[in-house]
Motif scaffolding. Structure first.
Motif, short mmCIF file in Angstrom:
data_model
loop_
_atom_site.label_atom_id
_atom_site.label_comp_id
_atom_site.label_asym_id
_atom_site.label_seq_id
_atom_site.Cartn_x
_atom_site.Cartn_y
_atom_site.Cartn_z
N LEU A 5 0.82 -1.22 0.00
CA LEU A 5 0.00 0.00 0.00
C LEU A 5 0.85 1.26 0.00
CD1 LEU A 5 -2.63 -0.93 2.78
CD2 LEU A 5 -2.88 -1.16 0.29
N LEU A 6 0.44 2.20 -0.83
CA LEU A 6 0.96 3.57 -0.77
C LEU A 6 -0.14 4.43 -0.17
CD1 LEU A 6 2.91 5.91 -1.46
CD2 LEU A 6 1.84 5.98 -3.73
N VAL A 7 0.12 4.99 1.00
CA VAL A 7 -0.88 5.82 1.70
C VAL A 7 -0.37 7.25 1.67
CG1 VAL A 7 -2.14 6.14 3.86
CG2 VAL A 7 -1.39 3.85 3.19
N THR A 8 -1.23 8.17 1.25
CA THR A 8 -0.79 9.57 1.09
C THR A 8 -1.71 10.49 1.86
OG1 THR A 8 -0.09 9.00 -1.16
CG2 THR A 8 -0.16 11.34 -0.58
N ASP A 9 -1.10 11.37 2.67
CA ASP A 9 -1.90 12.32 3.46
C ASP A 9 -2.10 13.64 2.72
OD1 ASP A 9 -3.39 13.05 5.67
OD2 ASP A 9 -1.69 13.87 6.77
N ASN A 10 -3.12 14.37 3.11
CA ASN A 10 -3.40 15.74 2.65
C ASN A 10 -3.86 15.82 1.20
OD1 ASN A 10 -0.51 16.10 4.44
ND2 ASN A 10 -2.33 17.16 5.19
N VAL A 11 -4.43 14.75 0.67
CA VAL A 11 -4.77 14.78 -0.76
C VAL A 11 -6.01 15.63 -1.06
CG1 VAL A 11 -3.63 12.60 -1.32
CG2 VAL A 11 -6.06 12.60 -0.67
N LEU A 12 -6.76 16.04 -0.02
CA LEU A 12 -7.88 16.97 -0.27
C LEU A 12 -7.52 18.40 0.13
CD1 LEU A 12 -10.92 14.72 0.72
CD2 LEU A 12 -10.10 15.31 -1.57
N TRP A 13 -6.44 18.55 0.87
CA TRP A 13 -5.85 19.87 1.13
C TRP A 13 -6.90 20.86 1.64
CZ3 TRP A 13 -1.27 20.38 2.45
CH2 TRP A 13 -0.46 21.45 2.15
N ASP A 14 -7.59 20.44 2.67
CA ASP A 14 -8.67 21.23 3.28
C ASP A 14 -9.73 21.66 2.25
OD1 ASP A 14 -9.75 22.06 5.65
OD2 ASP A 14 -8.79 24.01 5.64
N GLY A 15 -9.92 20.83 1.24
CA GLY A 15 -10.93 21.11 0.22
C GLY A 15 -10.44 22.01 -0.90
N GLU A 16 -9.24 22.58 -0.73
CA GLU A 16 -8.77 23.57 -1.71
C GLU A 16 -8.37 22.95 -3.04
OE1 GLU A 16 -6.22 26.65 -0.30
OE2 GLU A 16 -7.34 26.89 1.56
N VAL A 17 -8.21 21.63 -3.03
CA VAL A 17 -7.85 20.94 -4.27
C VAL A 17 -9.06 20.86 -5.22
CG1 VAL A 17 -8.34 18.54 -3.62
CG2 VAL A 17 -6.30 19.06 -4.95
N VAL A 18 -10.24 21.12 -4.67
CA VAL A 18 -11.47 21.08 -5.48
C VAL A 18 -11.75 22.51 -5.99
CG1 VAL A 18 -13.94 20.55 -5.47
CG2 VAL A 18 -12.36 19.24 -4.02
N PRO A 19 -11.64 22.72 -7.31
CA PRO A 19 -11.79 24.09 -7.82
C PRO A 19 -13.11 24.72 -7.39
CG PRO A 19 -11.02 22.61 -9.54
CD PRO A 19 -11.38 21.74 -8.37
N GLY A 20 -13.03 25.92 -6.79
CA GLY A 20 -14.22 26.68 -6.43
C GLY A 20 -14.86 26.29 -5.12
N PHE A 21 -14.39 25.22 -4.46
CA PHE A 21 -15.04 24.75 -3.23
C PHE A 21 -14.79 25.70 -2.05
CE2 PHE A 21 -14.84 22.01 0.66
CZ PHE A 21 -16.21 21.81 0.78
N VAL A 22 -13.56 26.19 -1.94
CA VAL A 22 -13.22 27.08 -0.83
C VAL A 22 -13.22 28.52 -1.37
CG1 VAL A 22 -11.46 27.67 0.88
CG2 VAL A 22 -11.86 25.27 0.28
N PRO A 23 -14.13 29.37 -0.87
CA PRO A 23 -14.26 30.73 -1.42
C PRO A 23 -12.97 31.56 -1.32
CG PRO A 23 -16.06 30.21 0.09
CD PRO A 23 -15.09 29.08 0.20
N SER A 24 -12.28 31.46 -0.17
CA SER A 24 -11.04 32.24 0.00
C SER A 24 -9.91 31.29 0.37
CB SER A 24 -11.21 33.29 1.10
OG SER A 24 -12.34 34.09 0.85
N PRO A 25 -9.27 30.69 -0.63
CA PRO A 25 -8.22 29.71 -0.33
C PRO A 25 -7.09 30.33 0.49
CG PRO A 25 -8.83 29.64 -2.64
CD PRO A 25 -9.51 30.83 -2.06
#
Ligand SMILES: C[S@@+](CC[C@H](N)C(=O)[O-])C[C@H]1O[C@@H](n2cnc3c(N)ncnc32)[C@H](O)[C@@H]1O
Length: 217
Positions: free
Chosen positions: A155-175
């Motif tokens: 297994l390759l396990v990787t942390d922070n892949v959602l990056w507090d939601g900022e990786v999703v375009p437009g999800f976080v209003p003020s990155p």
């Protein structure tokens, strides 16, 4: 409050997962004022579950910090197992060694001090599980090397892949996070999803944890 898991859910999960290990609890308590970017106990428990599930005897971690996630990982090892963990910051590496010793795990942990981008060339596999939690701009450049170091079924396990939601375009209003790191993680997620040797699923726990299994081919 995190953007991904509501506080109430995090508190509930934290309540289920308390009273474990005195050293882990002590590191977590000490970090509340210090604010190092350590995994939390839920992600730590996930790491231990995964290492146990693959019957791990050889583990690799990129990004030791002061040994918190490493203690969760190494706690799954048999007495003759080994965790190799890499940390660039000498002071943190020293503290990590002290924490591994306090946890009674010094005999099965090797802390490699230096830049993982360079040190990784000297590491010999195979590993049963690799935890990637180092510099985000190195996630993609190190990916193929890490896959090469994994055993089939590992297994390759990787942390922070959602990056507090900022990786999703437009999800976080003020990155608030570094835009270059956000792009690096988005690129990495695409590479993981398309990687011919990996099968990947992502758990939206805390900051997002992806779990990739190396195909048996
Ligand atoms: C997110 S923290 C690791 C936290 C740790 N895994 C835990 O949860 O307990 C990332 C660590 O990677 C280290 N780091 C950053 N770039 C690195 C590099 N190129 N090589 C090795 N370590 C690096 C940082 O100094 C930092 O301590």
């Amino acid at each position: 409050m995190g953007q991904i898991v509501p506080d109430a859910i995090e508190r509930y999960l934290g309540g289920l997962n308390r009273g474990g290990d005195a050293v882990l609890d002590d590191i977590a308590r000490g970090n509340t004022s210090r604010g190092l970017p350590l995994v939390d106990a839920e992600v730590g428990a996930l790491l231990r579950v995964l290492a146990t599930a693959v019957n791990a005897s050889r583990l690799l971690e990129i990004g030791t910090a002061i040994g918190y996630s490493g203690i969760w990982l190494a706690g799954a090892l048999p007495p003759d197992g080994m965790l190799v963990t890499m940390e660039m910051d000498e002071g943190r590496a020293r503290e990590a060694r002290e924490n591994f010793a306090r946890a009674g795990l010094a005999d099965r942990v090797s802390v490699v001090v230096g830049d993982a981008a360079l040190k990784i060339a000297k590491v010999a596999g195979p590993f049963d599980l690799i935890f990637q939690d180092g510099a985000k701009h190195l996630y993609t450049p190190l990916l193929d090397r890490l896959v090469g170091l994994l055993r089939p079924g590992g297994l390759l396990v990787t942390d922070n892949v959602l990056w507090d939601g900022e990786v999703v375009p437009g999800f976080v209003p003020s990155p608030r996070r570094d835009a270059g790191e956000t792009r690096a993680i988005a690129e990495y997620n695409e590479r993981l999803a398309a990687h011919p040797q990996l099968l990947t699923a992502t758990v939206p726990l805390r900051d997002g944890v992806s779990i990739s299994v190396k195909r048996q081919i």
